[in-house]
Design a protein around this motif. Sequence first.
Motif, short mmCIF file in Angstrom:
data_model
loop_
_atom_site.label_atom_id
_atom_site.label_comp_id
_atom_site.label_asym_id
_atom_site.label_seq_id
_atom_site.Cartn_x
_atom_site.Cartn_y
_atom_site.Cartn_z
N GLY A 117 4.56 17.04 -14.24
CA GLY A 117 4.53 16.60 -12.85
C GLY A 117 3.92 15.24 -12.64
N THR A 118 3.13 14.76 -13.61
CA THR A 118 2.41 13.51 -13.39
C THR A 118 2.54 12.50 -14.52
OG1 THR A 118 0.36 14.31 -14.41
CG2 THR A 118 0.66 14.77 -12.05
N GLY A 119 2.90 12.97 -15.72
CA GLY A 119 2.88 12.08 -16.88
C GLY A 119 1.51 12.00 -17.51
N TYR A 120 0.55 12.77 -16.99
CA TYR A 120 -0.82 12.78 -17.50
C TYR A 120 -1.16 14.16 -18.04
CZ TYR A 120 -2.44 8.25 -15.71
OH TYR A 120 -2.64 6.91 -15.50
N ARG A 121 -1.81 14.20 -19.21
CA ARG A 121 -2.35 15.46 -19.69
C ARG A 121 -3.55 15.84 -18.83
NH1 ARG A 121 -3.43 15.52 -25.97
NH2 ARG A 121 -3.47 17.76 -25.50
N MET A 122 -3.88 17.11 -18.80
CA MET A 122 -4.98 17.58 -17.96
C MET A 122 -6.28 16.84 -18.29
SD MET A 122 -5.34 19.90 -15.49
CE MET A 122 -4.29 21.34 -15.74
N THR A 123 -6.54 16.62 -19.58
CA THR A 123 -7.77 15.94 -19.99
C THR A 123 -7.76 14.47 -19.56
OG1 THR A 123 -6.71 15.60 -22.14
CG2 THR A 123 -8.25 17.44 -21.95
N GLU A 124 -6.58 13.88 -19.49
CA GLU A 124 -6.48 12.47 -19.07
C GLU A 124 -6.63 12.31 -17.56
OE1 GLU A 124 -3.27 10.98 -22.46
OE2 GLU A 124 -2.57 11.92 -20.60
N ALA A 125 -6.35 13.37 -16.82
CA ALA A 125 -6.36 13.31 -15.36
C ALA A 125 -7.67 13.80 -14.76
CB ALA A 125 -5.21 14.15 -14.81
N THR A 382 10.71 8.83 -34.50
CA THR A 382 11.02 7.69 -33.63
C THR A 382 11.89 8.08 -32.45
OG1 THR A 382 12.90 7.13 -35.05
CG2 THR A 382 10.81 5.99 -35.48
N GLU A 383 12.54 9.24 -32.53
CA GLU A 383 13.39 9.70 -31.43
C GLU A 383 12.76 10.86 -30.67
OE1 GLU A 383 17.19 10.60 -33.13
OE2 GLU A 383 17.77 8.49 -33.31
N ALA A 384 11.49 11.15 -30.94
CA ALA A 384 10.78 12.21 -30.23
C ALA A 384 10.29 11.66 -28.89
CB ALA A 384 9.60 12.70 -31.07
N VAL A 385 10.73 12.26 -27.79
CA VAL A 385 10.42 11.78 -26.45
C VAL A 385 9.32 12.64 -25.85
CG1 VAL A 385 11.34 11.31 -24.14
CG2 VAL A 385 12.81 11.02 -26.16
N HIS A 386 8.11 12.11 -25.84
CA HIS A 386 6.99 12.82 -25.22
C HIS A 386 7.22 12.90 -23.72
CE1 HIS A 386 2.85 13.78 -24.00
NE2 HIS A 386 2.64 14.15 -25.25
N THR A 393 10.29 6.75 -18.30
CA THR A 393 11.70 6.36 -18.33
C THR A 393 12.38 6.67 -16.99
OG1 THR A 393 11.76 6.78 -20.72
CG2 THR A 393 13.87 6.65 -19.59
N ILE A 394 12.04 7.81 -16.40
CA ILE A 394 12.57 8.14 -15.07
C ILE A 394 12.08 7.14 -14.04
CG2 ILE A 394 12.54 9.86 -13.22
CD1 ILE A 394 12.34 12.01 -15.43
N TYR A 395 10.80 6.80 -14.10
CA TYR A 395 10.25 5.80 -13.19
C TYR A 395 11.08 4.52 -13.23
CZ TYR A 395 5.69 7.72 -11.65
OH TYR A 395 4.70 8.44 -11.02
N LYS A 396 11.28 3.98 -14.43
CA LYS A 396 11.99 2.70 -14.54
C LYS A 396 13.41 2.82 -14.02
CE LYS A 396 12.96 -1.27 -17.41
NZ LYS A 396 12.74 -1.97 -18.69
N THR A 417 1.47 5.47 -15.28
CA THR A 417 1.60 6.16 -16.56
C THR A 417 0.47 5.71 -17.47
OG1 THR A 417 3.06 4.44 -17.46
CG2 THR A 417 4.11 6.33 -16.40
N THR A 418 0.14 6.53 -18.44
CA THR A 418 -0.92 6.16 -19.37
C THR A 418 -0.44 5.03 -20.28
OG1 THR A 418 -0.29 7.63 -21.18
CG2 THR A 418 -1.63 8.57 -19.42
N LYS A 419 -1.37 4.36 -20.92
CA LYS A 419 -1.00 3.24 -21.79
C LYS A 419 -0.22 3.70 -23.03
CE LYS A 419 -4.77 0.25 -20.24
NZ LYS A 419 -5.97 -0.53 -20.62
N LYS A 420 -0.26 5.00 -23.30
CA LYS A 420 0.50 5.53 -24.44
C LYS A 420 1.99 5.69 -24.11
CE LYS A 420 -3.40 8.32 -26.15
NZ LYS A 420 -3.85 9.72 -26.42
N ALA A 421 2.33 5.73 -22.84
CA ALA A 421 3.70 6.01 -22.44
C ALA A 421 4.63 4.84 -22.76
CB ALA A 421 3.76 6.33 -20.95
#
Length: 428
Positions: A117-125, A382-386, A393-396, A417-421
């Motif tokens: 729902g947010t693009g953030y893990r619970m620990t990141e949020a 390299t093709e694994a989409v977190h 990607t939806i945002y853009k 989005t987090t810097k990892k995204a």
Amino acid sequence: MDRKEFLKKAMISLGISPFLLSSPPFGNLRAEEEEESITLPSKVKSVIFIEMMGGMSHVDTLDPKPNSAFSKVSTSISGLSVLEPFSLTAKQLHSIGIIKSTWSEEGDHGFAQMLLGTGYRMTEAMGFPDIPHFGAVIAYAKKAKVKSSYFPSYVTIGGRGGKNGNSGFLGIDYSGYHVGNVDEPIQHLHPSYGKFSEDRILRRKDLVSFMNEEFSKTYPTSESKHWKNMLVAAEEFRNSKNIDSFRISLEDEKTRARYGTTWQGKAMLLAKRLATQEVPFIHISIGGWDTHTGNKAQIAKIMKETDMGIASLLEDLNNTGLIKQTLFVLTSEFGRTPDVGSRDGRDHHPKVWSTLLGGGPFSKGFVFGDTDETGSKPIKPTEAVHVRDLVATIYKAAGVDPEASLTNSFGRPFLLTTKKAKVFEGLF
């Protein structure tokens, strides 16, 4: 004390002129703080987001494997097969595409739904208790600078778990308008009993407004302001010329029959009507996917009620040209284990699952990523989409800058989005 005031007083105490704040580099920082632009050029007007809540088994729906519970069916994408539950949707996949390598670390429903729902893990949020659903962010990006009467910019249909419909620090203007009854999506437009003339309704509205104004003078709180705004929005919504877009009964009988008589089919038809009206975010939640037991029978039941609606929605989006300005997303919070076991059940499996994605700037008929022989993990890292990458990607694609930030209700900058995204540009 805000940051600028703190800097001024600190500089004065050190004998430094505070006028430096209006010169580079501080002048540039001030300009950035005053203008929070999160939009990118995009022809996309709406996003239809279908969430299979509970964890849809990928190996029984969109990723055929030897251990799948159903037979394979061919799709309209050359060389791609899916499973029987999506047999009607399979004929429309040429208009969108599929990611077979969505993944995350979250195997708990609440944690996984937060991430989706947010693009953030619970620990990141943890530092952002007022984090909004990304649908509310898209609604905000599309509507924040549009000065017009109220009409829902984020509509939720079906289940209301996780962050669904939550606008967080963006406020009530971008909160999800929930449709609980697809046959009567708009209720309470008229008094529940009797016949009241418009002038009587107007007198009642004026009386409520007077009482609220008097109360606000004594208790000038933000809640009072919100309540006043909600009454104004309700009145504008009631009188909107676009309110008929919520009424699927206005569709011809042949169209309604094509989508199906189930609530899921009606929800898909309603989503098409709202996308035609350019509602920014339409969120359909379909539950029942937590198939720890009775896996095959449950999936067959859900998709018997849903497949027809999804197929008709994709067909209409493609045939009318709406697909050019509408994103279509179908995903889940995680997949299910490849092993069924003696109880005919599959457990939580966040290591990989499938996502349908298309419309707007996305390529048609793409197949991205693949899984190993049992559907346990992506073949190519390299093709694994977190999930955070999926949200970015939806945002853009929707015209929202995934690297932008907004100021939350605590005055803190919140990165969308987090810097990892990362955005998977190859899908465009």
